[in-house]
Structures are given as structure tokens and as C-alpha cells.
Design an enzyme around this catalytic site. Structure first.
Site: not given
Ligand code: CMP
Length: 140
Positions: A11, A51, A114, A117, A128
Site C-alpha cells: 500500500k 474495494y 496497514n 493487502h 482480485e
Molecule cells: P485490507 O486487507 O486492504 O482490506 C480492507 C481494508 O480496509 C483493510 O485492509 C484496512 O486497511 C481497511 N480497514 C478495515 N477496517 C478499518 C477501519 N476500522 N478503519 C479504516 N480502515 C479500515
């Protein structure tokens, strides 16, 4: 266990901190092969489409803003049980809950930023992967 493919994304917080090589080493050390990879800057529309399953969530806008805020590296990882293996190497979505030694425990800044993904199931992985890659771009 069968050989699988999964979609991984490094990311914007990961590319911004120049972590691509360190993250790729984690995948390769775990036995995952990077069989396709490209660095792209997603449009908002592309992020929203990717998403779409989260469209009703309160964090959807923030998530899409973040994913098109800088370059990402999209990649296809291949290996025995690659989907679960990648999720193990990444750690839990929330870095506060991620096991020590996982990518998110070591690098993620927050639940939103984070760092990586990874697809969560075989059907999601197929969809995906097809979202970003033509079959001819995947070389196993
Ligand atoms: P990812 O695995 O990319 O899939 C969906 C993403 O939504 C997840 O990682 C997080 O980065 C994001 N996400 C999930 N929960 C939250 C939250 N409470 N606030 C902001 N982002 C979120």
C-alpha cells in the site's frame, strides 16, 4: 496442499517508506514466489472498484482516498496454500492485533495504513488477480 495464487498489494504507506524490497523478502523467505508485479498509481475509481465489497462500511471513503494517495505495488504470489500463507506473513488487519514478526506488526502504522493487502479466499483471489493482471502478465 494445492499450489495457489493470491493478490498482494504493497500500500502507499509501504511504497512511501521504501519498504518494497523488505516486504518482498518476507514473502520469498516464506516460500511464496512473486510471479507478477507492477507499480501503479490507482485512480479513485479503480480503488472504489477494487474495494466495492466494503462500499457500505463507514471507512470506505477513507480507504479509497488512502489507496489512491500514492503508488502501490500490485503483485501475484504463488505457492502451496498461498492465500493462507500470505495472510500469516501479513498478520492481522489491525497492527495492534498482529502477531510479532508479521509484516503488519513490524511496519503498519494503523488499521487503515496497514502496509499490505492480501486476498482472503480462492474466489476473491481469482477476482482480485484479474482486476489488475492479464493472464499473459503472470509468469510462474
Ligand atoms: P485490507 O486487507 O486492504 O482490506 C480492507 C481494508 O480496509 C483493510 O485492509 C484496512 O486497511 C481497511 N480497514 C478495515 N477496517 C478499518 C477501519 N476500522 N478503519 C479504516 N480502515 C479500515
Amino acid at each position: 496442499m494445492a499450489t495457489e495464487r493470491t493478490l498482494s498489494i504493497i500500500k502507499p504507506d509501504g511504497t512511501q517508506r521504501n519498504l518494497t524490497g523488505k516486504i518482498n523478502a518476507r514473502f520469498e523467505d516464506a516460500g511464496l514466489r512473486i510471479v507478477a508485479q507492477k507499480r501503479i498509481w490507482m485512480s479513485r475509481k479503480q480503488a472504489e472498484g477494487f474495494y466495492a465489497v466494503h462500499a457500505a462500511r463507514p471507512f470506505f471513503g477513507e480507504l479509497c482516498d488512502f489507496m489512491c494517495s500514492g503508488p502501490v505495488v500490485v503483485q501475484v504470489l504463488e505457492g502451496e496454500g498461498a492465500i493462507a500463507k500470505n495472510r500469516e506473513v501479513m498478520g492481522a488487519t489491525d497492527p495492534k492485533k498482529a502477531a510479532p514478526g508479521t509484516i503488519r506488526a513490524d511496519f503498519a502504522l494503523s488499521i487503515g495504513e496497514n502496509t499490505v493487502h492480501g486476498s482472503d479466499a480462492p474466489e476473491t483471489a481469482a477476482n482480485e488477480i484479474a482486476y489488475f493482471f492479464a493472464q499473459t502478465e503472470i509468469v510462474g
